[in-house]
Design an enzyme around this catalytic site. Structure first.
Site, short mmCIF file in Angstrom:
data_model
loop_
_atom_site.label_atom_id
_atom_site.label_comp_id
_atom_site.label_asym_id
_atom_site.label_seq_id
_atom_site.Cartn_x
_atom_site.Cartn_y
_atom_site.Cartn_z
CB CYS A 97 -24.89 -11.25 -0.17
SG CYS A 97 -24.57 -10.29 1.34
CB CYS A 151 -18.75 -9.15 4.45
SG CYS A 151 -18.24 -10.36 3.21
CB CYS A 192 -21.27 -11.04 -3.40
SG CYS A 192 -19.68 -10.24 -3.03
CB CYS A 208 -22.66 1.98 2.61
SG CYS A 208 -21.63 3.46 2.40
CG ASP A 219 -2.00 1.05 1.18
OD1 ASP A 219 -2.38 1.45 0.07
OD2 ASP A 219 -2.45 1.49 2.25
CB CYS A 222 -18.90 -2.18 3.55
SG CYS A 222 -17.12 -1.96 3.33
#
Length: 402
Positions: free
Chosen positions: A213, A270, A210, A220, A156, A266
């Site tokens: 879902c 999950c 996903c 959010c 990163d 978020c």
């Protein structure tokens, strides 16, 4: 035994390097990489070629054109740059992608005076921690393969679409919230890379779905997830509280809730994380190693100098937004929580803080809490910054009406 040669005069002759690589298949190199990476503490390891990340580059181009990068200048760079590993190292032939869990556990209940910190930032600065291990992994690879490896190690911190590289290396698939999700451990993991000048057999790209879902989209608060895999940074709480260097828009401040640094909402909802999240085995990422899950709002609001800020948060991710940015966030949290015990600290910001950004958000918080009309009036009269003075006037009218 030397498995791979590099740098000697003989390797300059045509065909010599290729012959060595044929004698020692790239598949064997991948086995060595996998074994050493896991021994170094990385739960996920995969390899892809250093060819351009065409799919990731095209997704980035569409996202940029939609204006969703906000003020992140590094994410507005040409897609051709961000999607090509060889722009970072010309000699790169393979990208080793690695994943390590940072999951420190669930957030405890807010003690009432706290600003919540995203899980990845509870401990030490992951850039430094992971990079040290990457350098160690490179040395072990050189020893195991009996050669010098030209490599670049990072996490990163460089202009590269790291998630796209990791997806192509088999570490996971892109979820609707744009996080990379590994079916076996969810999305609470850091991604790191080693660009190497070795030919290594690549893994198959990551796959998954996903399904139907939409929990992350529904959860959010700001509606930042505009489509599956597409997040508008300008609305994302993580962006607003970390990368954003200016004000948090007034309409979005109430939606920030008690998040003082980043946001996990978020990811929290999950199903992969709820079922599969693995607690990190790296002690550097534990709550005890850094700032932990909550910041005491009043204490942070009392920080007036950059030196004091560095003493308090050096070596942690919390230095990223800078002193003014973190205090701005804590002002918003104080206002959202109607935190009356933070009023003295907020008044101190109003009177003494050198940053208009902090003074303006402190005024907003005092307007939300109420009871500081005299202080707001006096501050507005003294203030010379136009934006800041307007915030004080709006807060005063809010406090008066309230």
């Amino acid at each position: 035994m030397r498995l791979y040669t590099r740098g000697g005069p003989a390797t300059h002759a045509p065909g010599i390097l290729e012959a060595v690589e044929t004698a020692e298949p790239a598949r064997e190199h991948r086995k060595v990489v996998e074994e050493l990476a896991r021994a170094a503490g990385f739960e996920l390891v995969g390899v892809t070629s250093a060819e351009p990340l065409a799919g990731g580059g095209e997704r980035l181009r569409r996202w940029q054109e939609a204006g969703m990068a906000g003020e992140m200048g590094y994410m507005r760079r040409p897609p051709e740059l961000l999607s090509d590993p060889r722009r970072l190292q010309k000699s790169a032939r393979s990208v080793i992608s690695l994943g390590v869990s940072y999951y420190p556990g669930e957030h405890p209940e807010n003690p009432g005076d706290g600003g919540r910190v995203a899980r990845y930032a509870w401990g030490r600065d992951y850039h430094r921690v992971i990079k040290e291990r990457l350098f160690g992994l490179r040395r072990e690879l050189e020893e195991a393969l009996g050669c010098r490896i030209r490599a670049r190690a990072f996490t990163d911190a460089v202009p590269l679409l790291e998630r796209s590289a990791a997806q192509r290396a088999g570490l996971g698939f892109f979820g609707r919230n744009s996080c990379l999700i590994n079916p076996a451990m969810g999305s609470y993991f850091f991604i790191a890379e080693l660009l190497v000048d070795l030919k290594i057999e690549p893994n198959l790209p990551g796959e998954g779905t996903c399904g139907r879902c939409t929990r992350c989209i529904d959860r959010c608060p700001t509606g930042a997830i505009k489509a599956p895999g597409v997040v508008d940074a300008r609305l994302c709480i993580s962006y607003l509280t970390i990368e954003n260097r200016g004000e948090i828009p007034r309409s979005l401040r109430p939606l920030v809730g008690d998040w003082a640094f980043g946001c996990d909402l978020c990811q929290e909802v999950c199903p992969y994380n709820r079922r599969k999240a693995r607690k990190s085995r790296w002690p550097e990422f534990s709550a005890e190693a850094g700032a932990g899950p909550y910041l005491k709002i009043a204490e942070v609001l009392a920080i007036r100098s950059e030196e004091e800020f560095e003493r308090r948060f050096a070596g942690t991710p919390l230095t990223r937004p800078g002193r003014a940015g973190l205090l701005r966030n804590c002002c918003v949290v104080a206002g959202n929580l109607r935190l009356e015990e933070a009023v003295p600290a907020l008044v101190g910001c109003l009177r003494e803080d050198p940053s208009p950004l902090v003074r303006g958000h402190a005024a907003w918080a005092l307007g939300e809490i109420g009871g500081a009309e005299e202080e707001l009036s006096g501050a507005a009269h003294r203030e010379r910054d136009p934006w800041c003075r307007r915030e004080m006037e709006l807060a005063l009218s809010r406090a008066t009406v309230g």
